[in-house]
Structures are given as C-alpha cells and as structure tokens.
Design a protein around this motif. Structure first.
Motif, PDB file in Angstrom:
ATOM      1  N   ALA A 168       0.833  -1.210   0.000  1.00 39.68           N
ATOM      2  CA  ALA A 168       0.000   0.000   0.000  1.00 39.68           C
ATOM      3  C   ALA A 168       0.864   1.255   0.000  1.00 39.68           C
ATOM      4  CB  ALA A 168      -0.921  -0.005   1.218  1.00 39.68           C
ATOM      5  N   ASP A 169       1.949   1.265   0.789  1.00 40.71           N
ATOM      6  CA  ASP A 169       2.830   2.434   0.837  1.00 40.71           C
ATOM      7  C   ASP A 169       3.545   2.634  -0.487  1.00 40.71           C
ATOM      8  OD1 ASP A 169       2.177   2.993   3.488  1.00 40.71           O
ATOM      9  OD2 ASP A 169       3.737   1.665   4.257  1.00 40.71           O
ATOM     10  N   VAL A 170       4.095   1.546  -1.035  1.00 39.71           N
ATOM     11  CA  VAL A 170       4.804   1.648  -2.311  1.00 39.71           C
ATOM     12  C   VAL A 170       3.846   2.089  -3.409  1.00 39.71           C
ATOM     13  CG1 VAL A 170       6.102   0.371  -4.067  1.00 39.71           C
ATOM     14  CG2 VAL A 170       6.481  -0.107  -1.650  1.00 39.71           C
ATOM     15  N   ALA A 171       2.646   1.532  -3.405  1.00 36.29           N
ATOM     16  CA  ALA A 171       1.654   1.876  -4.430  1.00 36.29           C
ATOM     17  C   ALA A 171       1.355   3.369  -4.423  1.00 36.29           C
ATOM     18  CB  ALA A 171       0.374   1.083  -4.206  1.00 36.29           C
ATOM     19  N   GLN A 172       1.180   3.939  -3.239  1.00 34.79           N
ATOM     20  CA  GLN A 172       0.843   5.356  -3.179  1.00 34.79           C
ATOM     21  C   GLN A 172       2.003   6.245  -3.590  1.00 34.79           C
ATOM     22  OE1 GLN A 172      -2.249   6.839  -2.883  1.00 34.79           O
ATOM     23  NE2 GLN A 172      -2.592   4.667  -3.303  1.00 34.79           N
ATOM     24  N   HIS A 173       3.227   5.855  -3.249  1.00 33.26           N
ATOM     25  CA  HIS A 173       4.385   6.644  -3.688  1.00 33.26           C
ATOM     26  C   HIS A 173       4.530   6.573  -5.208  1.00 33.26           C
ATOM     27  CE1 HIS A 173       5.962   8.081   0.073  1.00 33.26           C
ATOM     28  NE2 HIS A 173       5.948   6.883   0.593  1.00 33.26           N
ATOM     29  N   LEU A 174       4.333   5.393  -5.782  1.00 34.90           N
ATOM     30  CA  LEU A 174       4.414   5.266  -7.241  1.00 34.90           C
ATOM     31  C   LEU A 174       3.302   6.057  -7.922  1.00 34.90           C
ATOM     32  CD1 LEU A 174       5.270   1.468  -7.598  1.00 34.90           C
ATOM     33  CD2 LEU A 174       6.790   3.397  -8.066  1.00 34.90           C
ATOM     34  N   TYR A 175       2.103   5.996  -7.353  1.00 30.78           N
ATOM     35  CA  TYR A 175       0.974   6.727  -7.942  1.00 30.78           C
ATOM     36  C   TYR A 175       1.217   8.231  -7.882  1.00 30.78           C
ATOM     37  CZ  TYR A 175      -3.854   8.117  -8.894  1.00 30.78           C
ATOM     38  OH  TYR A 175      -4.982   8.684  -9.437  1.00 30.78           O
ATOM     39  N   GLN A 176       1.736   8.701  -6.746  1.00 26.80           N
ATOM     40  CA  GLN A 176       2.019  10.131  -6.600  1.00 26.80           C
ATOM     41  C   GLN A 176       3.210  10.568  -7.443  1.00 26.80           C
ATOM     42  OE1 GLN A 176       0.136  12.318  -5.047  1.00 26.80           O
ATOM     43  NE2 GLN A 176      -1.292  10.728  -4.366  1.00 26.80           N
ATOM     44  N   ALA A 177       4.035   9.608  -7.879  1.00 26.68           N
ATOM     45  CA  ALA A 177       5.180   9.939  -8.738  1.00 26.68           C
ATOM     46  C   ALA A 177       4.748  10.278 -10.156  1.00 26.68           C
ATOM     47  CB  ALA A 177       6.174   8.785  -8.763  1.00 26.68           C
ATOM     48  N   GLY A 178       3.500   9.999 -10.485  1.00 30.08           N
ATOM     49  CA  GLY A 178       2.957  10.377 -11.786  1.00 30.08           C
ATOM     50  C   GLY A 178       3.650   9.667 -12.935  1.00 30.08           C
ATOM     51  N   MET A 179       3.906  10.411 -14.015  1.00 29.07           N
ATOM     52  CA  MET A 179       4.481   9.847 -15.225  1.00 29.07           C
ATOM     53  C   MET A 179       5.911   9.374 -15.025  1.00 29.07           C
ATOM     54  SD  MET A 179       2.043   9.989 -17.409  1.00 29.07           S
ATOM     55  CE  MET A 179       2.876   9.741 -18.989  1.00 29.07           C
ATOM     56  N   GLY A 180       6.539   9.778 -13.924  1.00 27.84           N
ATOM     57  CA  GLY A 180       7.912   9.362 -13.676  1.00 27.84           C
ATOM     58  C   GLY A 180       8.026   7.896 -13.293  1.00 27.84           C
ATOM     59  N   ALA A 181       6.946   7.308 -12.824  1.00 24.50           N
ATOM     60  CA  ALA A 181       6.956   5.904 -12.414  1.00 24.50           C
ATOM     61  C   ALA A 181       6.529   5.009 -13.564  1.00 24.50           C
ATOM     62  CB  ALA A 181       6.028   5.695 -11.217  1.00 24.50           C
ATOM     63  N   ASP A 182       7.057   3.797 -13.573  1.00 27.63           N
ATOM     64  CA  ASP A 182       6.660   2.818 -14.579  1.00 27.63           C
ATOM     65  C   ASP A 182       5.189   2.470 -14.385  1.00 27.63           C
ATOM     66  OD1 ASP A 182       7.344   0.658 -16.627  1.00 27.63           O
ATOM     67  OD2 ASP A 182       6.518  -0.528 -14.986  1.00 27.63           O
ATOM     68  N   PRO A 183       4.345   2.662 -15.384  1.00 23.60           N
ATOM     69  CA  PRO A 183       2.907   2.443 -15.193  1.00 23.60           C
ATOM     70  C   PRO A 183       2.554   1.002 -14.848  1.00 23.60           C
ATOM     71  CG  PRO A 183       3.405   2.845 -17.506  1.00 23.60           C
ATOM     72  CD  PRO A 183       4.636   3.162 -16.738  1.00 23.60           C
ATOM     73  N   ASP A 184       3.252   0.037 -15.446  1.00 22.90           N
ATOM     74  CA  ASP A 184       2.964  -1.363 -15.145  1.00 22.90           C
ATOM     75  C   ASP A 184       3.263  -1.687 -13.687  1.00 22.90           C
ATOM     76  OD1 ASP A 184       2.097  -1.911 -17.719  1.00 22.90           O
ATOM     77  OD2 ASP A 184       4.065  -2.559 -18.411  1.00 22.90           O
ATOM     78  N   LYS A 185       4.366  -1.160 -13.185  1.00 26.64           N
ATOM     79  CA  LYS A 185       4.712  -1.398 -11.784  1.00 26.64           C
ATOM     80  C   LYS A 185       3.710  -0.716 -10.862  1.00 26.64           C
ATOM     81  CE  LYS A 185       9.010  -1.211 -10.316  1.00 26.64           C
ATOM     82  NZ  LYS A 185      10.334  -0.693  -9.851  1.00 26.64           N
ATOM     83  N   THR A 186       3.304   0.494 -11.219  1.00 30.34           N
ATOM     84  CA  THR A 186       2.329   1.209 -10.396  1.00 30.34           C
ATOM     85  C   THR A 186       1.021   0.452 -10.327  1.00 30.34           C
ATOM     86  OG1 THR A 186       3.336   3.314 -11.064  1.00 30.34           O
ATOM     87  CG2 THR A 186       1.162   3.417 -10.054  1.00 30.34           C
ATOM     88  N   VAL A 187       0.547  -0.031 -11.470  1.00 30.27           N
ATOM     89  CA  VAL A 187      -0.697  -0.802 -11.499  1.00 30.27           C
ATOM     90  C   VAL A 187      -0.546  -2.088 -10.695  1.00 30.27           C
ATOM     91  CG1 VAL A 187      -2.225  -2.152 -12.998  1.00 30.27           C
ATOM     92  CG2 VAL A 187      -1.552   0.158 -13.662  1.00 30.27           C
ATOM     93  N   ARG A 188       0.601  -2.729 -10.803  1.00 29.58           N
ATOM     94  CA  ARG A 188       0.822  -3.986 -10.078  1.00 29.58           C
ATOM     95  C   ARG A 188       0.735  -3.780  -8.570  1.00 29.58           C
ATOM     96  NH1 ARG A 188       5.527  -6.502  -8.229  1.00 29.58           N
ATOM     97  NH2 ARG A 188       6.858  -5.006  -9.330  1.00 29.58           N
ATOM     98  N   PHE A 189       1.370  -2.726  -8.055  1.00 30.25           N
ATOM     99  CA  PHE A 189       1.343  -2.485  -6.615  1.00 30.25           C
ATOM    100  C   PHE A 189      -0.028  -1.982  -6.155  1.00 30.25           C
ATOM    101  CE2 PHE A 189       5.985  -2.758  -6.694  1.00 30.25           C
ATOM    102  CZ  PHE A 189       6.215  -3.428  -5.500  1.00 30.25           C
ATOM    103  N   LEU A 190      -0.680  -1.167  -6.969  1.00 28.03           N
ATOM    104  CA  LEU A 190      -2.031  -0.733  -6.619  1.00 28.03           C
ATOM    105  C   LEU A 190      -2.989  -1.921  -6.553  1.00 28.03           C
ATOM    106  CD1 LEU A 190      -2.325   2.510  -8.794  1.00 28.03           C
ATOM    107  CD2 LEU A 190      -2.437   2.418  -6.296  1.00 28.03           C
ATOM    108  N   THR A 191      -2.843  -2.846  -7.497  1.00 25.86           N
ATOM    109  CA  THR A 191      -3.705  -4.026  -7.521  1.00 25.86           C
ATOM    110  C   THR A 191      -3.434  -4.918  -6.314  1.00 25.86           C
ATOM    111  OG1 THR A 191      -3.737  -3.972  -9.948  1.00 25.86           O
ATOM    112  CG2 THR A 191      -4.420  -6.022  -8.882  1.00 25.86           C
ATOM    113  N   LEU A 192      -2.159  -5.130  -6.022  1.00 29.26           N
ATOM    114  CA  LEU A 192      -1.797  -5.946  -4.859  1.00 29.26           C
ATOM    115  C   LEU A 192      -2.323  -5.322  -3.570  1.00 29.26           C
ATOM    116  CD1 LEU A 192      -0.295  -8.265  -3.503  1.00 29.26           C
ATOM    117  CD2 LEU A 192       1.809  -6.903  -3.660  1.00 29.26           C
TER     118      LEU A 192
END
Length: 208
Positions: free
Chosen positions: A58-82
C-alpha cells in the motif's frame, strides 16, 4: 524532533513525528520535485524490503501513484492491484475501491485489455463488499465484454456468475452465458466441476 523511529516486530522504520511536518515539506516542493521524491521513496523501499516488499504494497503503491508519469505504469498498477487485493481481503472495501480505481485510471491508457478487465472485475468486488450491488454490476459488465473479446473463457464465466449473484433483477442472461462456457474450462468435459470453480471465483475477495 522532525522524525522518529517506529518498531513493528523485527522491522524498524522512520516516519515524521507529525503529519504537519510532512505536509509542510511537501508543499514547499514543486510538483515535479514532489513526484521525483515519491519515486525515490518507492525505489528505496523496494531496496530495503526486498522480497518482503509485498508487506508494504500500500505504501509503495501510493508513492508510485504520486510519482505520476515518472513511475513505470505497469509497476504502479501492479502495486495498486496488490494493495487493493490486500485491502479487500482485510474487509477494507473503501480502501480497496480507491486503489482499484486509481489502477484503472492508469490501465485505461494501456493496450492490455485482459488486465483492464481484471481491474474492472476487482472494482466490482469492492463495490459489492460495500453493499453497492448495482454499481458492482455496472463495473462487471464491461469486464465481461472485455473477457469475451479474446475468448477468455474462465474470466467471462467468473464474471458472469459475479454479475448474477448480487442482483436478482435480471440474473438469467449472465448466468446462462456463463453456463454455456463451462464445458470449455476443463478439457475433456466435467462442466459441473468447472461451473463450481467459476461460481466460487465469483464469490471470492479477488480473482485467482
């Protein structure tokens, strides 16, 4: 004191002594710098936690989501889903709904229709857990269409039973469509066993 250590079992982590400190520091940064900072935090967490990173999904997902376009979208979706799956399993339907919705907002720009359908299915489960059955059905209908497009038999059957479950207003078409696809799930027949598996999947907290 700006930061403090917090122990959780064998783990020790740092956090701001007060939420206002974090908020003040974040507000002093430009949007681009905040996004870079969120990305660095997510990357640092992955290095620190290694194989245990799922515990901090949950923590990693939110940091990736808040990173916007700078984060890999596949990784962001994976952590948000998890993180959404974990929240749903814990009975936190509102949190799961937020996480799946955020994942959908990213995945809708991608080309993987199966992944999009999986997220729509999960969103429906979160809505159903909150007693919002009609909205759950609205989420499952496009998922069902997406599963059927590439002939994803198990996905369409599972979602068909999920649609049929929360509402009795018009369950027969969805259930009938699912039943027709049952024999295809298991080579050599045994449609009853396949049907039972799909029905169970339609009732579980997450897809398998």
């Amino acid at each position: 004191k700006l930061v403090q250590t917090v122990s959780s079992g064998r783990e020790v982590r740092w956090e701001f002594a007060h939420g206002l400190i974090r908020q003040t520091l974040e507000n002093s940064l430009s949007l681009m710098r905040r996004q870079r900072a969120h990305l660095r935090v997510a990357e640092a967490m992955e290095r620190v936690y290694g194989t245990r990173i799922e515990r901090r999904a949950a923590d990693v997902a939110q940091h990736l989501y808040q990173a916007g376009m700078g984060a890999d979208p596949d990784k962001t979706v994976r952590f948000l889903t998890l993180a959404g799956d974990q929240a749903l399993e814990a009975g936190a339907g509102d949190e799961a709904l937020r996480l799946f919705t955020e994942a959908l907002s990213i995945q809708e720009d991608g080309d993987d229709r199966r992944k999009l359908a999986d997220l729509q299915y999960r969103k429906g489960l979160a809505l159903r857990s909150l007693g919002r059955s009609e909205e759950a059905v609205d989420a499952w209908r496009p998922a069902l269409a997406a599963y059927e497009a590439p002939d994803d038999v198990e996905g369409s059957a599972r979602t068909g039973y999920a649609v049929a479950g929360p509402t009795r207003r018009a369950p027969r078409p969805a259930r009938a469509a699912a039943d027709r696809r049952m024999p295809l799930l298991v080579p050599g027949g045994r449609p009853r066993a396949a049907a039972a598996r799909a029905r169970r999947a339609g009732r579980t907290p997450q897809s398998r």
